[in-house]
Every structure is written in C-alpha cells, then in structure tokens.
Design a protein around this motif. Structure first.
Motif: not given
Length: 868
Positions: A258-266, A412-415, A420-434
């Motif tokens: 399940x772990x690798x399948x969920x990772x691939x899905x995300x 390690x649950x059904x969601x 994983x996707x939720x975490x990516x969404x948090x960091x997917x839109x950088x607007x400024x650096x430094x």
C-alpha cells in the motif's frame, strides 16, 4: 453515564490578532448514592500550550501549578510511591494530544474542571484555522461553543463547520462578522444532540473548525501594545516564482504494498499540478540509487507524460541507502544552478520521503546530517516526510530544520496519498525567496526569527519583539525579498496615532496578548533550535525556553503541570507533560491472548523515549526472550528475524548472556503452568526468575514476578512490583516502573529491560512470568556468549527453496546458517505495542528442535546449576 451527569460544558475561545486563548469548562454531578470517579478528558491541538488547569470540588478549588519538569517529576514520584495516580497528557490523534484527569467525588457532590490553552493560529491556503475537538461522550444539558475574534486589520471572511453537523445542528450555529469583530456561537439543545429521537447517545463527536482571513490593503501589518510588537507579513498579488523540485523517494523493500501504491498515486496528482515554468526530477533509493534524468527537466507537457510513465513503473526492493539518495539530489540541484539550467530567480526545494532508517552506505545518522548540511550549504530547503512509524523521526526533523525546512509525519492510513499531496500543495507556490525583515537594533531587545528562506502563497510570516523602552509606540521596518521579476524592498512604519486608533476596542482583548504571543513564538522557536543544537548552545537555549515557560506559565516539553487532587486520606497528584512528536510516554497494557506468541519489542517502555514504531513489513531490530521461551534474533541487514523455542522442564536454569570481559551474566529459571495441559504434546514454560550479575561491581539482581532483590556484596535490598524506584550507584542505574517493568543500565552502556507479565489471578493454567530485552547489546564485548548473547554478534543466513509446509499458512524453506542446512518454517511473532489486545503479526523464520543448527552446540550446553 454510570451515575455521573455532565450538566454543563462550555468552550470559550477569544482570538486577538491570530492569538487564541481557549477555556474549556466542564461541570458534573454525582447522581449515584456512592462515591464515583469523574473523568475530564479533552483533546487539544499539538501546537497549543496548556496555561492553566483547576478543579473545584464542593466549593474548594485545587489549582494546577507549572514547574520545571525535573521538580514536578520529583513531586510526582513522591505521590506515586504512596500508590497514587498517573500521567495526564499524551499524544492521541494526528493533530491532537489528550489531557485527562479524574477525581473521586462523593454522592450528590459537584465538580468543575477548567482548562486553559493558548496558540498562535497559522495561515495556510489563505485562511487562519482554529480546530476544537468536540466529544462530550454524553448528552449535556447546557452545551456551548463561543468564539470571539478581534482583528485590527478587519475580517473579510469567517466560516465554521463541524464534522458531526446535521441540518438541524447547522441552524443552531450563529455566525456574524463586521469590521474588526467576528462572533460564532453553537448551542444545541438536549434533543438536538441526540443521534435519534429517543436515543441517549450524543451526535457531538468530531472536529469543530473555524476559518477566517483578514483585510490586506498593504503587504504587512504592525501592532504595538505595552512595550511589545508583532509584525504580520503576507503580501498578495505577487507573480509566482518558478520552482526547482527534486523528489527523493525510498523504494526499499519495506515500502512494498500500500505504501508505494499511495506514494505513486500522490506523485501522479502532483504531476498534474506542476507548472510549465517549473523544473523537476526523481531520485529513487534502495540498496542502489537510480534517477529518472541526469539533470533537472522543464515541466513541458511531453516531459510530464514521460514522468507519469516513470512513476507508474516504480518498484521496490532491497535496503535503504538514504544518504546516497539525498546526496545525488543535492548534486543535481548544484549542477543545475552552476550551469544556469534553471532561472536565477527561482526556489529550489528537496522533498524526501522514507518509511525506514538508513542501513546501507553511510547509515550513521549524525554523519548523514553533517554531510547533507555541508552539501546544501543554506542554498535549498529540505522537507522530510516520514511514512509510518518505522522512521527515526528525530533524525528526519533535525536534518530538515538544519536546512531551513521541516519534517512531517505521513500516517499509514487510507488517506496517505491525500496527506502527501496536501503537503506538496503547501510548498508548491513560492512567491519570494530570502525574505528579511530588519528592525532598528538599538530599539529592540528580544526579536523572534526575522529571516526566511521562502514565502509561500496563502501563508504568513510573523515576527514579534520586545522594545528596549517599554513606552515606545512607533516602529519602522525595512522589508526585503527576492521575487519572480525583481527585488521587493520597502520600509513600513507604524506611528503612535495608528497604534492608539487600532485599539479603541480594548475591552475585547484578553490580557497582555501581544506579550504572550511574543513569548509563545519565542518558546516555539527556541525549542525548535534546541532540536539541532548540542553542548553549551543547547544548554543556553534550554535555559531560555524554560525561564519563559515558567514566567508565562506554559506547559512545554521543559515544564510540567502538577495537579493536586482531593482524596479521602491524602492529596493525590497527577502530572501533565507536553509530548514531543516522535516521542511518547509509553505504557503497555498486558492482556494475554495466546501466551506462546506473547512478544513485546525492546523499546525502552517507560521513560519518555524515542519510539521507532514499525510497520509489519519492517520489524524493529532487537534481541529478546519473552513468552514460552521465545528467542527472537534480528538480522538487520536482511530486514528479517529468526526465532526459536527452548523446551525444557520447569526448574531448569539457562545461561542467556555471559560476557567475561565486562563481567556481566544473565541467567533465567524456567517455570511451567500451574498443572500439566493434557492436550499439549509440549508443555508451556516461561521465565519465572531472572538473575543479572556484574562480577566487577560485585552486584546481583534477582527478579521474580513478585519481588526484585538487589545484592551489593553482602548487603541486600528488596522491593516489590508495587514500588516505583530510581536507584543510582557507581556504574549502574535501576528504575522500577510500578507493576510494569524495570530497566537496569550498566556502566558499559548496555541496558536490560525486564517486563512483568501478569495473568488473571484465578487463571486455571497460567501464572505470572517475565520477559527480557537487551538494549545497546553492542556495548558488550566480542567474547559475549549464551543462548542470547551469541547473537549480539552479526549473523547472516540465506533462504532457499521455499515450499509448502504442514500448515498451509506457514511455508517451509531451507536455511543456510553457520554452514548448516536447516529446514525452517515461516512463522509470526506478535508486536503488542500498538494493539495491546491482539498484537500485530511480525514475520520470522522459526528454527525447530530447540534451535539446533542455529545455536552453538546443543541447548543442554546452556543449562547451569544456579542463578549466579
């Protein structure tokens, strides 16, 4: 319930400038005609600090006092030694920890519990979120949630929802906001709380969430009150920066299923969200390192299609070369920047996902931390995602914080794919650096963190500080950050008049809220820095965080709250601690199901200790004997284990460990069942007595299920399992955890944990017995031997020809071990840590005939004449 009626429960939240002050008040009465125990349990957010608790019984108030953890522990241990109560706070859900206290009250008596906690609400995806767990467990005549929000910038939106909401309940929720104020009240009647018309069960069970945002006419907002300031920075309408993202993924054997399948899905969902201006790549690590492309690749539609095919074909095998995977990812990012393959103005991010611990290549976590920090050199942000509970979370967290990122658990649950996707969404839109926010040094004495690697869309940067002159009411700040097209640079000012104007509604504000917000943020950041610090620096950070925790009365990982309870004879004490992620206060309830398979792992079960839980596919590495002499030998390089039984008569004494160099020996005496079991070919036997000796210290410890006896030379001291004891003497420490276990640590570094298994006293067959676990067995010498000791040296084996055995569920195989060819059977041992009733099956290869061919010699060679 059970004669106890909770007749009132009120949750009162006041939020001022994102800082929430929550008070939960619960009132109960004993409707029975005898004394009853009343429980008050509340789940609160992990990000919150408890600041106060009191209990009022029959008009007398018993307050909680916040003390340094050590002082609280001493006070608590004194109470425990008198046979009194247990710890109060422990981690419970993903986002929550549970505060529990109970008290005995007489018939017709009333009790009021009041708990206060505070937290700074963080902005994510453009909203602040406050989360309240609602679970009264019975119908409550007077139930109410009331939330008041005051935001000097003005409120633009306010929403509230409950996972338990029905249409009827929705109508009882009142929500209003205008200008700077918002108000929510939720007050369901008794009938509205019922699960059905005549039911006595409550529908109120779940999460109540409040979300809101504030007006932003400028990129930031400064607030000054009574010698403290807070600066909120959240610019809007900036062009998005392109990002360079490297996914470093664990594809070792333990990710199977399940772990690798969920990772691939995300990952497939994430590929749908990657923008065309972004660059990306995948690194996979198991025993070897494999990469998708040699360099970072632009996210064109054609490249994304190719990436999807690559992700769909990811497979798992082998061990965990985490160091190799991360270093390869850093090398690719370095090369992309040096060769100008990526835009100069772009954000570089590494996201690493693992479910285990490094065991190939460089596996020493401190070495990995040093190497990664040196290679990243402050240029990129590292986010570490720990999948499941087999990870060393402390290591992942230290490494992320060292590199301006953070660690996050993936449960390690059904969601899991959504997490994983939720975490990516948090960091997917950088607007400024430094981003840097610079304040006049001569005016500010204590400032929280003011430089940030990235600012993400929908989030907010918060800086707070204390003025040198407590009467100062104006401030100017230089703000600077690198955007997609140019440098953002400006000065923001707050004048005395604006300060006065913003707080005309003074009565709406609780206490010195900006000062408390500053203290909360400072403590949070000191504790975070402390995670990666060592030596004197760590001591200084600890001292600062402790002083602030005590001054502002916060229960943090450095303080505890001692709660004194009224009891008939004597005051009883409980202790409330703040759990830390990856660390738990561990209590195991021993319930017997199948005794023969009763195995507990060698986690130190008592003191607050790092927990390396494991998934069934990856056992913890330990060597132990427990149950019907079940010897379990781990073989870490195989991510597997071997087990065997010794079938001997009660009264026999077996040598388990013997180290001539350190002078340590451990012997165990067998006991049987109360009477022979006529149905069984082989009778059960367990360890009923253990003798641990250290010749060099002239020390002997005898443990039975009733008593614990220490002999130093000719001097004897005896304890029972009802005692709670910590003894320290030259070269060793002994801790007895009442009715649970004892831990003996020797000067060489080796520790033994003896676990007490207690059976129902009237059981017709079984009796109490002991289990033994060895920790840090590598601290014993090379010459260590014994039934267990011989396996403290590395052992390897090969499995050939797996074929059906006599039991269709348990295949047989040929094992080559120590140059012997043995027929072994795939069996299971139980891990009872997460599920004390049923356990989790952990696989091992079972060697028959008293370990013949696996142990040196034959099992009778290990029979000795006496315990010492």
């Amino acid at each position: 319930v059970n004669g106890i009626e909770i007749y009132s429960m009120k949750i009162d939240s006041k939020v001022t400038s994102r800082f929430a002050h929550n008070v939960i008040t619960s009132r109960a009465v004993n409707r029975g005609n005898v004394s009853k125990e009343v429980f008050f349990d509340v789940e609160l957010p992990k990000t919150a600090f408890i600041t106060n608790f009191s209990m009022t019984v029959d008009g007398v108030t018993y307050p909680g006092t916040i003390k340094e953890k050590e002082a609280a522990k001493k006070q608590y241990e004194k109470a425990v030694s008198r046979g009194q109560t247990a710890g109060l706070v422990k981690a419970s859900g993903r986002k929550t920890e549970k505060f529990t206290v109970s008290v005995n009250i007489k018939a017709a008596s009333k009790v009021t519990f009041e708990l206060t906690y505070e937290e700074l609400l963080k902005r994510q995806f453009g909203k602040y979120e406050m989360f309240i767990k609602v679970k009264p467990k019975q119908l409550v005549r007077d139930f109410e949630i009331e939330v008041d929000i005051f935001e000097p910038q003005g409120i633009t939106e306010l929403e509230a929802e409950g996972t338990f909401m029905t249409n009827e309940l929705q109508n009882t929720m009142k929500k209003t906001f205008s200008g700077k104020k918002g108000h929510i009240s939720f007050k369901p009647t008794l009938d509205q709380q019922r699960t059905c018309a005549n039911c006595s069960q409550s529908v109120l069970d779940g999460d109540f969430t409040v979300k809101y945002d504030v007006k932003r006419t400028t990129p930031d907002n400064l607030q000054i009150v009574n010698g403290y300031f807070v600066h909120f920075f959240a610019p809007t309408n900036l062009p998005k920066l392109s990002k360079n993202i490297i996914f470093v993924l664990d594809t070792s054997g333990s990710m199977y299923g399940r772990e690798i399948e969920q990772t691939k899905e995300a990952l497939l969902k994430i590929l749908d969200d990657i923008k065309e201006d972004d660059f990306f790549n995948f690194i996979l690590f198991d025993s070897e390192i494999s990469i998708w492309k040699e360099t970072l690749i632009k996210a064109t539609p054609a490249n994304l299609d190719e990436a999807r095919k690559f992700v769909q074909h990811i497979s798992v095998q082998g061990m965990t070369n985490l160091h190799g995977g991360l270093m390869r990812g850093i090398d690719i990012l370095n090369a992309a920047h040096e060769e100008n393959l990526v835009p100069r103005r772009s954000a570089s991010i590494i996201i690493m996902l693992t479910d285990g611990q490094p065991n190939v290549g460089i596996s020493n976590t401190q070495e990995i931390e040093k190497a990664v920090k040196k290679a990243i050199d402050g240029k990129y942000t590292l986010y570490n995602l720990g999948f499941g509970s087999g990870v060393d979370y402390g290591f992942l967290e230290r490494m992320a914080l060292d590199n301006k990122g953070l660690a996050r658990r993936i449960y390690p649950d059904s969601d899991a794919a959504l997490q994983l996707q939720g975490f990516y969404d948090e960091v997917s839109n950088p607007m400024l650096i430094d981003v840097e926010l610079n304040y006049p040094e001569n005016e500010i004495s204590d400032l929280t963190t003011n430089s940030f690697k990235h600012f993400y869309d929908g989030s907010e940067i918060v800086v707070a500080g204390r003025f040198v002159d407590s009467n100062q009411n104006h401030l100017s700040v230089d703000v600077r950050g690198e955007g997609a097209d140019n440098t953002l640079s400006y000065t923001t000012e707050q004048g005395a008049e604006q300060t006065a104007q913003a707080f005309q509604d003074q009565q709406y504000i609780f206490g010195e809220y900006i000062e408390r917000l500053w203290a909360y943020l400072t403590i949070e950041q000191l504790l975070e820095k402390r995670i990666t610090a060592t030596g004197e620096e760590k001591e200084n950070l600890t001292a600062q965080a402790l002083a602030l925790s005590l001054m502002y009365k916060f229960v943090t990982p450095l303080t505890s709250m001692v709660v004194t309870k009224p009891e008939e004879n004597d005051n009883e004490e409980g202790i409330a601690d703040k759990p830390t992620e990856g660390i738990d206060i561990f209590t195991i309830i021993l319930k017997r199901s199948n005794l023969k398979a009763h195995n507990l792992f060698s986690t130190p079960l008592i003191f607050t200790s790092p927990l390396y839980h494991t998934s069934a596919s990856q056992p913890t590495w330990y060597t132990s004997v427990d149950g019907d002499p079940h010897f379990i030998i781990s073989v870490p390089q195989k991510k597997d284990a071997i087990c065997f039984n010794i079938n001997e008569n009660p009264g026999m004494i077996l040598n388990l460990i013997n180290d001539p160099v350190t002078g340590i020996t451990v012997n165990g005496e067998l006991i049987g069942d109360k009477r022979a079991n006529s149905d069984a070919k082989i009778q059960n036997s367990y360890f009923g007595k253990l003798g641990i000796a250290n010749k060099h210290l002239d020390f002997k410890l005898t443990v039975t299920p009733e008593t614990i006896t220490i002999q130093n030379g000719d001097e004897k001291t005896a304890f029972t399992w009802l005692d709670s004891v910590t003894l320290k003497q030259a070269g060793l420490t002994l801790i007895i955890n009442r009715k649970k276990n004892l831990v003996l640590s020797m000067g060489s570094g080796v520790s033994f944990v003896v676990v007490l298994h207690q059976v129902w006293k009237k059981h017709p067959l079984h009796q109490d017995f002991l289990g033994l676990y060895t920790l840090k067995s590598d601290k014993l010498s090379e010459q260590t031997h014994g039934l267990l000791g011989q396996f403290f040296h590395p052992i390897d084996f090969t499995i050939l020809e797996i074929h059906p055995g006599s039991d269709p569920k348990k295949p047989d195989a040929t094992m080559i071990v120590k140059n012997n060819e043995l027929i072994v059977t795939r069996g299971w041992q139980k891990d009872y840590r997460r599920d004390p009733n049923h356990g989790v099956d952990i696989p091992c290869w079972f060697v028959h005939d008293n370990g013949a061919g696996l142990i040196d010699g034959v099992h009778t060679d290990y029979i000795v004449s006496s315990l010492f």
